[in-house]
Design an enzyme around this catalytic site. Structure first.
Site, PDB file in Angstrom:
ATOM      1  N   ALA A   1       0.860  -1.179   0.000  1.00  0.00           N
ATOM      2  CA  ALA A   1       0.000   0.000   0.000  1.00  0.00           C
ATOM      3  C   ALA A   1       0.899   1.232   0.000  1.00  0.00           C
ATOM      4  CB  ALA A   1      -0.895  -0.006   1.238  1.00  0.00           C
TER       5      ALA A   1
ATOM      6  N   GLY B   1       0.505  -5.000   0.723  1.00  0.00           N
ATOM      7  CA  GLY B   1      -0.629  -4.997  -0.195  1.00  0.00           C
ATOM      8  C   GLY B   1      -0.299  -5.595  -1.559  1.00  0.00           C
TER       9      GLY B   1
ATOM     10  N   GLU C   1      -0.717  -9.192  -1.151  1.00  0.00           N
ATOM     11  CA  GLU C   1      -2.155  -9.453  -0.994  1.00  0.00           C
ATOM     12  C   GLU C   1      -2.880  -9.456  -2.346  1.00  0.00           C
ATOM     13  OE1 GLU C   1      -2.159  -6.326   2.101  1.00  0.00           O
ATOM     14  OE2 GLU C   1      -3.377  -7.712   3.256  1.00  0.00           O
TER      15      GLU C   1
ATOM     16  N   GLU D   1       3.766  -5.330   7.425  1.00  0.00           N
ATOM     17  CA  GLU D   1       2.933  -4.284   8.036  1.00  0.00           C
ATOM     18  C   GLU D   1       3.229  -4.029   9.502  1.00  0.00           C
ATOM     19  OE1 GLU D   1       1.796  -6.633   6.016  1.00  0.00           O
ATOM     20  OE2 GLU D   1       0.494  -5.730   4.510  1.00  0.00           O
TER      21      GLU D   1
HETATM   22  N1  CAA Z   1       4.555   3.184  -0.521  1.00  0.00           N
HETATM   23  C1  CAA Z   1       4.985   4.350  -1.057  1.00  0.00           C
HETATM   24  N2  CAA Z   1       6.193   4.495  -1.624  1.00  0.00           N
HETATM   25  C2  CAA Z   1       7.004   3.426  -1.628  1.00  0.00           C
HETATM   26  C3  CAA Z   1       6.618   2.183  -1.089  1.00  0.00           C
HETATM   27  C4  CAA Z   1       5.330   2.076  -0.528  1.00  0.00           C
HETATM   28  N3  CAA Z   1       4.868   0.932  -0.017  1.00  0.00           N
HETATM   29  N4  CAA Z   1       7.654   1.310  -1.251  1.00  0.00           N
HETATM   30  C5  CAA Z   1       8.634   2.004  -1.856  1.00  0.00           C
HETATM   31  N5  CAA Z   1       8.246   3.269  -2.101  1.00  0.00           N
HETATM   32  C6  CAA Z   1       9.018   4.339  -2.734  1.00  0.00           C
HETATM   33  C7  CAA Z   1      10.121   4.840  -1.815  1.00  0.00           C
HETATM   34  O1  CAA Z   1       9.590   5.789  -0.916  1.00  0.00           O
HETATM   35  C8  CAA Z   1      11.073   5.433  -2.796  1.00  0.00           C
HETATM   36  O2  CAA Z   1      10.591   6.690  -3.207  1.00  0.00           O
HETATM   37  P1  CAA Z   1      11.596   7.946  -3.287  1.00  0.00           P
HETATM   38  O3  CAA Z   1      12.594   7.566  -4.351  1.00  0.00           O
HETATM   39  O4  CAA Z   1      10.700   9.059  -3.688  1.00  0.00           O
HETATM   40  O5  CAA Z   1      12.206   8.094  -1.934  1.00  0.00           O
HETATM   41  C9  CAA Z   1      10.965   4.501  -4.007  1.00  0.00           C
HETATM   42  O6  CAA Z   1       9.725   3.831  -3.854  1.00  0.00           O
HETATM   43  C10 CAA Z   1      12.055   3.453  -4.049  1.00  0.00           C
HETATM   44  O7  CAA Z   1      12.078   2.771  -2.805  1.00  0.00           O
HETATM   45  P2  CAA Z   1      13.388   2.646  -1.880  1.00  0.00           P
HETATM   46  O8  CAA Z   1      14.296   3.822  -2.092  1.00  0.00           O
HETATM   47  O9  CAA Z   1      12.946   2.381  -0.491  1.00  0.00           O
HETATM   48  O10 CAA Z   1      14.068   1.364  -2.534  1.00  0.00           O
HETATM   49  P3  CAA Z   1      15.006   0.301  -1.793  1.00  0.00           P
HETATM   50  O11 CAA Z   1      15.565  -0.539  -2.874  1.00  0.00           O
HETATM   51  O12 CAA Z   1      15.934   0.972  -0.856  1.00  0.00           O
HETATM   52  O13 CAA Z   1      13.979  -0.592  -0.903  1.00  0.00           O
HETATM   53  C11 CAA Z   1      11.984  -1.814  -0.451  1.00  0.00           C
HETATM   54  C12 CAA Z   1      12.987  -1.339  -1.513  1.00  0.00           C
HETATM   55  C13 CAA Z   1      12.661  -2.824   0.474  1.00  0.00           C
HETATM   56  C14 CAA Z   1      10.811  -2.476  -1.169  1.00  0.00           C
HETATM   57  C15 CAA Z   1      11.491  -0.610   0.371  1.00  0.00           C
HETATM   58  O14 CAA Z   1      11.050   0.394  -0.549  1.00  0.00           O
HETATM   59  C16 CAA Z   1      10.368  -0.905   1.300  1.00  0.00           C
HETATM   60  O15 CAA Z   1      10.582  -1.462   2.355  1.00  0.00           O
HETATM   61  N6  CAA Z   1       9.135  -0.483   0.932  1.00  0.00           N
HETATM   62  C17 CAA Z   1       7.978  -0.595   1.798  1.00  0.00           C
HETATM   63  C18 CAA Z   1       7.517  -2.027   1.937  1.00  0.00           C
HETATM   64  C19 CAA Z   1       6.350  -2.090   2.895  1.00  0.00           C
HETATM   65  O16 CAA Z   1       6.471  -1.822   4.074  1.00  0.00           O
HETATM   66  N7  CAA Z   1       5.174  -2.476   2.361  1.00  0.00           N
HETATM   67  C20 CAA Z   1       3.989  -2.590   3.161  1.00  0.00           C
HETATM   68  C21 CAA Z   1       3.215  -1.315   3.076  1.00  0.00           C
HETATM   69  S1  CAA Z   1       1.841  -1.273   4.228  1.00  0.00           S
HETATM   70  C22 CAA Z   1       0.642  -2.194   3.470  1.00  0.00           C
HETATM   71  O17 CAA Z   1       0.802  -2.745   2.414  1.00  0.00           O
HETATM   72  C23 CAA Z   1      -0.648  -2.242   4.240  1.00  0.00           C
HETATM   73  C24 CAA Z   1      -1.648  -3.187   3.683  1.00  0.00           C
HETATM   74  O18 CAA Z   1      -1.527  -4.383   3.800  1.00  0.00           O
HETATM   75  C25 CAA Z   1      -2.828  -2.674   3.059  1.00  0.00           C
END
Ligand code: CAA
Length: 263
Positions: A68, A113, A116, A136
């Site tokens: 998400a 998400g 999911e 999450e």
């Molecule tokens: N939402 C919004 N933006 C996201 C994102 C997310 N879930 N995941 C990555 N991005 C964005 C980053 O903010 C970044 O943007 P900027 O360049 O503007 O800073 C860009 O994508 C690239 O990401 P990273 O610089 O973080 O890339 P990385 O290679 O260092 O890491 C990653 C990759 C491990 C996937 C890391 O991005 C990460 O941990 N992302 C989040 C994963 C996460 O926690 N997902 C669960 C979300 S909550 C959810 O999903 C709730 C639900 O069930 C409904």
């Protein structure tokens, strides 16, 4: 950004390809992306049986979907968060309601998400470079787009609990071993070819029967045995009212290939 479409639908013969195209955010699912996804799958239902299967892919080569949209979540009230969760569930329901198989083609991160949405598909194919997880709890959240419902069905309750409580990411070997991923591929081209080949194989069968089998599998999931059995009995009965059943059985007995009309 806002107002731009992030979900693209292409047709390639019997196959439709739905692409989540927000690579700068690793294809993160905002409310509007979820709305587009739901609309895309609801619209595709009209194209069945001309299309016999759908590939769901993420643009950019780094991620299927990284979850998400965390940035968009910072400003949500609890009530708005519930609405977002519902949107995720509606998108998943539209994938499950499509009367043709959907293959999640994962190349890179399928997190939160993103995993999911992949779980709402009929099966998951993935490249060796893929990573899966429900992170999450690291954000003080829980899965909100169906992870607590569908992950246990995919990998069993204990493995699902371990993944959801730890938030740890798993690679392709563990994903295959747990049954989360049906098949792995060396690279993205092989992944898409493999998924297309599976749709072509499915397309040799009765579209009515495949669509009914999907409906029964989706409806029966998690239901008590007697309820699930009744759903199957009713659908088995209905199959005997189809022209495809007459054709399939006749073709077998006449030792020829069937010509299914989808009725
Ligand atoms: N939402 C919004 N933006 C996201 C994102 C997310 N879930 N995941 C990555 N991005 C964005 C980053 O903010 C970044 O943007 P900027 O360049 O503007 O800073 C860009 O994508 C690239 O990401 P990273 O610089 O973080 O890339 P990385 O290679 O260092 O890491 C990653 C990759 C491990 C996937 C890391 O991005 C990460 O941990 N992302 C989040 C994963 C996460 O926690 N997902 C669960 C979300 S909550 C959810 O999903 C709730 C639900 O069930 C409904």
């Amino acid at each position: 950004g806002d107002g731009e479409r992030a979900v693209r639908v292409e047709r390639d013969g019997k196959v439709a390809i739905v692409t989540i195209d927000r690579p700068a955010a690793l294809n993160a699912l905002s409310a509007s992306v979820l709305g587009e996804l739901e609309a895309a799958f609801l619209a595709l239902a009209d194209d069945v049986p001309a299309i016999r299967g759908v590939l769901l892919v993420g643009e950019g080569g780094r991620a299927f979907v990284a979850g998400a949209d965390i940035r968009a979540m910072t400003s949500l009230s609890p009530e708005e968060a519930a609405a977002l969760s519902r949107r995720g569930h509606r998108a998943a329901a539209a994938i499950e309601a499509l009367p043709a198989p959907v293959i999640a083609c994962v190349d890179g991160y399928a997190l939160g998400g993103g995993l999911e949405m992949a779980l709402a598909c009929d099966l998951i194919y993935a490249t060796d470079a893929s990573t899966f997880g429900q992170p999450e709890v690291k954000l003080g959240l829980i899965p909100g787009f169906g992870g607590t419902v569908r992950l246990p069905r995919a990998v069993g309750l204990a493995r699902a609990k371990e993944l959801i409580y730890s938030g740890r990411r798993i690679g392709i070997d563990e994903a295959l071993d747990s049954g989360l991923v049906a098949r792995s591929f060396t690279d993205r081209a092989a992944l898409l070819d493999g998924a297309r080949a599976t749709v072509e194989l499915i397309a040799t069968n009765s579209p009515t029967a495949v669509g009914t089998a999907k409906r029964v599998l989706v409806e029966a999931a998690g239901r008590p045995t007697e309820v699930a059995s009744d759903i199957e009995v009713g659908a088995f009965e209905d199959a005997f009212r189809t022209e495809d059943m007459q054709e399939g059985v006749a073709a077998f007995l006449e030792k020829r290939e069937p010509r299914f009309g989808g009725a």
